[in-house]
Design an enzyme around this catalytic site. Structure first.
Site, PDB file in Angstrom:
ATOM      1  N   CYS A 175       5.516   7.862  -6.999  1.00  0.00           N
ATOM      2  CA  CYS A 175       5.622   7.450  -5.602  1.00  0.00           C
ATOM      3  C   CYS A 175       6.068   5.993  -5.513  1.00  0.00           C
ATOM      4  CB  CYS A 175       4.289   7.645  -4.894  1.00  0.00           C
ATOM      5  SG  CYS A 175       4.322   7.213  -3.138  1.00  0.00           S
ATOM      6  N   CYS A 235      -3.191  11.313  -2.791  1.00  0.00           N
ATOM      7  CA  CYS A 235      -3.193  11.419  -1.333  1.00  0.00           C
ATOM      8  C   CYS A 235      -2.987  12.837  -0.813  1.00  0.00           C
ATOM      9  CB  CYS A 235      -2.133  10.477  -0.745  1.00  0.00           C
ATOM     10  SG  CYS A 235      -0.418  10.910  -1.116  1.00  0.00           S
TER      11      CYS A 235
END
EC number: 2.8.1.13
Length: 379
Positions: free
Chosen positions: A118, A215
Site C-alpha cells: 500500500c 485495514c
C-alpha cells in the site's frame, strides 16, 4: 552579499506560508497531529484522505484505517485547523495494487504484507504524484520513521522510538520518493508525545485508539476475506508430517501460516508440531518439529537499495536484517546476485521465515535503513 534564506522546518529556503505541503491523512491521531502541527507553523497545508475500499461492504470494519469514520475524523481536523481537505476515490487502484495480490499470495502459500504494498504502490506512488499535481513542495505522513540528510542526499533512518518504528513497512521507499517525503513524527520519543500534541492542538482524535489489523481484514480473519475474494479457493487436503505420515485433513491451505503451532487440528501427538511448509500444488500442509523451521539462507528479490554505493559494487555487504516486523534486526551477510536479487545469510538461524514476508536491511551500528526486498521461496 545578501544573507542566505534559512531553511524552514521542512528543509526549504522560504517562508512556511510559501511552502505547500500535502498531508496524507488517515483520520488517526498520527497524521492528524502532523497536519495540525504544520498548519500551526504556518505552512500551506492541504489534507488528502484516500477512500480505499467500499465502506458498506463486508470487507470494511469499524476502526480500520481509511474506513468511513476515519474520513469523517480527518475532515473534522481540517475544518478545525482551517486548511482544505480532499477525499480521493482510490478503490480500484487499491484493489488492483494491494487486495488482489494479497489474496493471490495467500493462495500461493505465501504470507504477504499488504501494508508495504500500500505504501509502495498507492500512498508513495499515486498519492505522491497527486501531491505534485497540486503543486506541493513535499508530502508529509504520520509514519514513525526519519528522513535525514547525509553526504550523498536523503537517507532513511529508524524512528527514535523503537517500539513505534515503521521501517519494516517502508523499506521500498525509493530515493526519489524520499526526496519529496517528510516524516515529522519520527523524532518523537513515544506515542504518548504524539497524543500530548493532539491534546495541545485540541484535536478530537487525541484519544482515538490505534488501528491494529490490516485495514480491509475484519478481526484479523484473513481466510474469510480470501474466500470472499476468491470463491472456492479453500480446497481441502491433507496434513502431512515431514516424514510423510498422514496426520489428518484440513479445509484449505489458506487457513495456515509458516510457524503456526496452535489450531492445527491434529491432537493426540506426543511432540509439539509446527507448520513448516505449505505445498499448494499438492494441497498439503506439512508439519514437523520446531528445528525444521530454522534457516540461515534467505533468497530475496525485488530489492530496493538505499545505500550510497551501487548494490552490486561489492561481493558482500555486512549488515543487520529483519525478516519479520516483530523481530529485532540480526547480523547477516548480503550477497548480491543482480541489482534486485540476493542471497542473505543469517549469522544465527531464524525460525519461521516465510515467502511473502519482507527482508529489510539496516546499517550496522547505525539507525540507517539500507533498503530491503521480498523473501520469495519456501524452505
Amino acid at each position: 552579499m545578501p544573507l542566505e534564506t534559512p531553511l524552514n522546518s521542512l528543509g526549504f529556503a522560504k517562508a512556511p506560508a510559501d511552502t505547500r505541503v500535502v498531508v496524507a491523512m488517515s483520520g488517526g491521531v498520527d497524521s492528524s497531529v502532523v497536519a495540525a502541527q504544520l498548519a500551526e507553523e504556518g505552512y500551506d497545508v492541504v489534507g488528502v484522505t484516500l477512500q480505499l475500499y467500499d465502506h458498506g461492504a463486508a470487507l470494511a470494519k469499524k476502526g480500520a484505517c481509511c474506513a468511513g469514520i476515519d474520513i469523517h475524523d480527518a475532515r473534522r481536523v481540517a475544518e478545525d485547523m482551517g486548511f482544505p481537505h480532499y477525499v480521493l476515490d482510490y478503490e480500484n487502484i487499491f484493489k488492483d495494487a494491494v487486495i488482489d495480490e494479497f489474496a493471490d499470495s495467500y493462495l500461493s502459500g505465501a504470507t504477504p504484507v499488504p501494508c508495504i504494498r500500500c505504501n509502495e504502490r498507492v500512498k508513495f506512488k499515486d498519492l505522491l504524484e497527486t501531491a505534485k499535481d497540486l503543486e506541493a513542495d513535499c508530502m508529509a505522513t504520520g509514519h514513525y520513521i526519519q528522513r535525514k540528510m547525509g553526504a550523498n542526499g536523503s537517507e532513511l533512518h529508524c524512528a527514535t522510538d523503537a517500539n513505534r518504528d515503521q521501517s519494516y513497512f517502508l523499506f521500498s521507499t525509493t530515493p526519489e520518493q524520499l526526496d519529496f517525503l517528510r516524516f515529522p513524527l519520527g523524532h518523537l520519543p513515544s506515542k504518548n508525545a504524539t497524543r500530548e500534541l493532539a491534546s495541545k492542538y485540541g484535536l478530537m482524535v487525541a484519544d482515538k485508539p490505534d488501528s491494529q489489523d490490516i485495514c480491509f481484514v475484519p478481526n484479523g480473519n484473513y481466510a474469510s476475506v480470501i474466500e470472499k475474494l476468491r470463491p472456492g479457493a479453500a480446497e481441502p487436503g491433507q496434513i502431512l508430517h515431514a516424514d510423510g505420515r498422514v496426520l489428518g485433513d484440513h479445509n484449505g491451505v489458506i487457513h495456515y501460516t509458516i510457524g503456526q503451532r496452535r489450531g492445527l487440528g491434529i491432537g493426540g501427538l506426543s511432540e509439539p508440531l509446527y507448520v513448516v511448509k505449505l505445498d499448494v500444488d499438492q494441497k498439503a500442509v506439512i508439519v514437523g518439529p520446531k528445528d525444521l523451521l530454522s534457516t540461515r539462507t534467505v533468497p530475496v528479490r525485488e530489492i530496493n537499495w538505499l545505500g550510497d554505493e551501487p548494490f552490486e559494487s561489492r561481493d558482500e555487504w555486512n549488515v543487520s536484517v529483519k525478516v519479520r516486523s516483530t523481530r529485532p534486526p540480526r547480523e547477516a551477510v548480503i550477497r548480491p546476485l543482480s541489482a534486485t536479487t540476493a542471497e542473505v545469510e543469517l549469522i544465527v538461524a531464524e525460525e519461521g521465515i516465510s515467502p511473502g514476508q519482507a527482508c529489510v536491511f539496516y546499517e550496522n551500528d547505525s539507525s540507517r535503513i539500507l533498503g530491503g526486498g521480498w523473501i520469495w521461496r519456501g524452505y
